[in-house]
Scaffold this motif. Structure first.
Motif, mmCIF file in Angstrom:
data_model
loop_
_atom_site.group_PDB
_atom_site.id
_atom_site.type_symbol
_atom_site.label_atom_id
_atom_site.label_comp_id
_atom_site.label_asym_id
_atom_site.label_seq_id
_atom_site.Cartn_x
_atom_site.Cartn_y
_atom_site.Cartn_z
ATOM 1 N N THR A 1 0.830 -1.202 0.000
ATOM 2 C CA THR A 1 0.000 0.000 0.000
ATOM 3 C C THR A 1 0.869 1.257 0.000
ATOM 4 O O THR A 1 0.590 2.228 -0.720
ATOM 5 N N LYS A 2 1.914 1.245 0.791
ATOM 6 C CA LYS A 2 2.820 2.386 0.856
ATOM 7 C C LYS A 2 3.512 2.620 -0.483
ATOM 8 O O LYS A 2 3.649 3.769 -0.943
ATOM 9 N N GLU A 3 3.935 1.531 -1.112
ATOM 10 C CA GLU A 3 4.597 1.659 -2.410
ATOM 11 C C GLU A 3 3.633 2.186 -3.473
ATOM 12 O O GLU A 3 4.010 3.025 -4.303
ATOM 13 N N LEU A 4 2.374 1.708 -3.451
ATOM 14 C CA LEU A 4 1.378 2.222 -4.387
ATOM 15 C C LEU A 4 1.181 3.726 -4.193
ATOM 16 O O LEU A 4 1.106 4.491 -5.161
ATOM 17 N N ALA A 5 1.079 4.151 -2.943
ATOM 18 C CA ALA A 5 0.880 5.570 -2.661
ATOM 19 C C ALA A 5 2.055 6.399 -3.168
ATOM 20 O O ALA A 5 1.873 7.504 -3.690
ATOM 21 N N SER A 6 3.267 5.861 -3.033
ATOM 22 C CA SER A 6 4.442 6.603 -3.510
ATOM 23 C C SER A 6 4.439 6.750 -5.023
ATOM 24 O O SER A 6 5.074 7.660 -5.567
ATOM 25 N N LEU A 7 3.722 5.864 -5.700
ATOM 26 C CA LEU A 7 3.625 5.924 -7.158
ATOM 27 C C LEU A 7 2.416 6.731 -7.623
ATOM 28 O O LEU A 7 2.165 6.847 -8.828
ATOM 29 N N GLY A 8 1.626 7.243 -6.666
ATOM 30 C CA GLY A 8 0.434 8.000 -7.014
ATOM 31 C C GLY A 8 -0.743 7.138 -7.392
ATOM 32 O O GLY A 8 -1.654 7.587 -8.075
#
Length: 703
Positions: free
Chosen positions: A656-663
């Protein structure tokens, strides 16, 4: 593109743990009824009143309103997805029943199928108050979760609740709004007079409904929805045929099911407002294939095909390989005009019998081969790429013969010539056999559609069409045997027959072109991967090229065993070109972790991350049609791309954190980290195309 047998299992294998995983998501809402706005939908709880009397019930529902083109799921979501769930916190004395599901709709995506709802849906449920429950205000708490999908799938969660009063019952409230509509759309039990039986065959299940009270049915509207998963192929066509007291529906069994299910539990949706739930034992038996929809769509009906076959059989008599037989037999009738008319008619009937017996033998062989082909996986005939290859190749090859490249008829004529020259009824019978043998390669106009229709029909229809073809071939001579004087109107054999034969090749070539188009469409896998269909179509065209070489060999050295053997070998090679399926060369994807990503980037390697989930239908389509494609796999392997799969079926805060960092907030998401350590990640679109992915691999793996 052909979907692997295990694909639907992959879609749902991890859906059961998605609910508990989503408990870690941040819930919106403050415990009130809502509505609350989540990503791409609005959720709320509604009731048919605020008061519930001790010992009584209160109807309520969860209402989800989606943005345009987004959907949520039915009890059985189909090939992927997950229905909503509610975890209740209830006061003592109050219980709540399970969510109820209105009749769904079919929601196709590429070669797969979901069952669910668009726009607005209410999932009804029922509160029940104990007779001893104390009167006064109470509050119920509802932790609700769902998955909403379009091209991407996003899990959501809301903290909802209701404030109710336990007290004397008030005036009943008529159902209205989304909840009222949902209550009216809930599946009903079958009427008392209705009976459902299910017959299980090797490939299909036949659902037969008999009822006198279910009337005004439009068979095109009838749909079956399985409540139990993994029993039927969700995306396959459902063919409905009328019966005197109801209808029969044929549905395709799930590929991974080797044994018949003991019972079938599902609902029959008659219309947008009427559906019935049933459970019926599955009785093993033979389920005869239903007429395929492609035949109906082309405008060919059973009676039309029989008529075309009869006319085509008459025209066959004008072919160079058949007309000399008819002409010579006609002259024999004139020379025998002194013979008793009864005997002449008998010869005509025996000649007709010879043709009928020969065609019936052909039908028998055809049905045996078709049965064997079905066991080998031909299954849906015109929906099967393998069947299309064989049928198109057969038609193209004989069109070459008609066009004059080679002549099968001359070789076959000599086979039965001696028998046909015999006197008496034996000669007449084997003249009919000979006419059938030499007519077989001389396919006439109007016959192509009829035979193509016959090849995919139940046995009795195939038998009827070929019988009409036989009667058409026999009719001219049979009429002459009744009226020998009519032989005077027969034209003499000449060059005109060769021209006519060559002209008849034109509609057959056109049929081969149409079948090539169908073959390309079957392998295109939808708009996401049109190049796959082009590639497969080129293989079929290559097959046609090798068939043309085989025809040239037969024409260059006619009636030679050596040329015949060479032609057979070339034909086998031609069919192998489009039918050969290479072994699966899918690469291995490692589980995603930040450590694995950092290690690969530290070594200067490009990294491809596939953010996916088992309940995400778009993810499965992209993986099958694009990421598993041979040329994409080759590029990933050749360029030493590190492959990581971030499986979000079970909630993972790191993902989830990685997805958020990718927008991004949902799956599918695809990102390539270039080999250069300081290069920004390359985020790809949600819907993949092979060309786009190949360009991205070349671009990012070279940095």
């Amino acid at each position: 593109m052909k979907i692997r047998r295990y694909l639907s299992i992959l879609f749902v294998a991890m859906c059961a743990i998605a609910v508990s995983a989503q408990a870690q998501l941040t819930a919106i809402g403050d415990g009130g009824p809502g509505p609350v706005k989540a990503q791409h939908l609005t959720a709320e709880l509604v009731t048919l009143g605020q008061t519930i009397a001790p010992g009584s019930t209160l109807q309520a529902g969860l209402v989800l309103t989606m943005e345009q083109h987004w959907h949520v799921y039915w009890l059985n979501p189909g090939d992927a997805g997950e229905p909503p769930h509610i975890k209740w916190t209830l006061p003592a004395g109050l219980t709540v029943g399970p969510l109820m599901f209105p009749a769904p709709s079919r929601l196709p995506l590429g070669p797969l199928m979901n069952y669910g709802y668009e726009d607005t849906v209410a999932y009804p449920f029922t509160f029940t108050a104990s007779p001893k429950m104390k009167q006064g205000p109470v509050h119920v708490d509802a932790l609700t979760d769902w998955i909403v999908c379009a091209q991407v799938c996003i899990p959501g969660k809301a903290h909802l609740g209701l404030s109710l009063t336990v007290g004397p019952a008030g005036a009943p409230i008529a159902p209205a709004g989304a909840l009222g509509e949902a209550l009216s759309l809930l599946p009903k039990p079958l009427p008392a007079d209705a009976q459902v039986t299910v017959t299980g065959g090797k490939k299909q299940l036949a659902i037969t409904l008999k009822s006198s009270s279910i009337t005004n049915l439009h068979l095109d509207d009838v749909e079956f929805y399985p409540i139990d998963e993994e029993q039927v192929a969700n995306a396959a066509d459902q063919v409905v045929t009328a019966t005197p007291d109801g209808f029969q529906m044929r549905v395709v069994r799930a590929d991974e099911k080797e044994k018949l299910p003991k019972e079938l539990h599902g609902l029959l949706k008659m219309s947008d407002t009427e559906s019935y739930e049933f459970t019926a034992a599955v009785v093993p038996g033979v389920v005869e294939a239903a007429p395929v929809k492609q035949a109906a769509a082309s405008g060919v009906t059973t009676l039309g095909a029989i008529g075309l076959a009869f006319i085509g059989g008459i025209i066959l008599n004008l072919m160079p390989c058949v007309f000399p037989v008819l002409f010579l037999k006609g002259l024999a009738l004139v020379q025998s005009s002194g013979e008793e008319r009864k005997a002449l008619r008998s010869h005509g009937l025996v000649y007709t019998l010879g043709i009928l017996v020969s065609f019936w033998a052909i039908v028998g062989v055809l049905l045996i081969l078709r049965a064997g082909g079905s066991q080998a996986g031909w299954g849906f005939q015109l929906q099967s790429p393998a069947f299309i290859v064989v049928l198109a190749s057969f038609i193209f090859f004989f069109a070459l013969s008609l066009a004059g490249m080679f002549d099968i008829g001359l070789s076959l004529t000599s086979v039965g010539g001696e028998l046909a020259q015999k006197q008496g009824y034996t000669g007449s019978f084997f003249t009919g056999v000979l006419a059938t043998v030499v007519a077989t390669p001389c396919t006439a106009p109007l016959m192509g559609a009829a035979i193509g229709f016959a090849l995919v029909q139940p046995a009795w229809i195939t038998f009827a069409i070929f019988t009409a073809l036989a009667l058409g071939l026999a009719t001219p001579y049979l009429l002459l045997s009744f009226q020998p004087a009519w032989t005077k109107i027969l034209p003499r054999p000449g060059a005109w027959m060769e021209v006519l034969k060559q002209l008849t090749a034109v509609p057959l070539f056109a049929t081969a072109i149409w079948l090539a188009y169908v073959y390309g469409s079957l392998n295109s896998g939808g708009a996401a991967s049109p190049s796959e269909g082009v590639y497969k179509l080129s293989l079929l065209l290559g097959c046609f090229l090798v068939l043309a070489v085989a025809g040239w060999v037969l024409g260059k050295w006619p009636a030679k065993w050596g040329s015949f053997a060479a032609a057979v070998a070339l034909i086998a090679l031609a069919l192998a070109v489009p039918l050969y399926q290479p072994k699966d060369t899918n690469l291995v994807w490692a589980p995603y972790s930040q450590g694995a990503l950092d290690a690969a980037r530290k070594d200067g390697k490009p990294v491809f991350i596939d953010f996916t989930a088992a309940w995400c239908l778009s993810c499965q389509v992209n993986e099958k049609l694009v990421l598993h494609a041979a040329d994409v796999q080759k590029q990933l392997s050749d360029r030493n791309v590190v492959l990581l799969r971030a499986d979000w079926t079970k909630y993972d805060p790191e993902i989830t954190k990685e997805l958020a960092s990718l927008g991004r907030s949902g799956v599918p998401t695809y990102v390539i980290y270039p080999s250069a350590k300081d290069a920004a990640p390359d985020v790809l679109p949600e819907l993949l195309e092979k060309g786009l992915v190949l360009d991205a691999i070349k671009r990012d793996a070279a940095k």
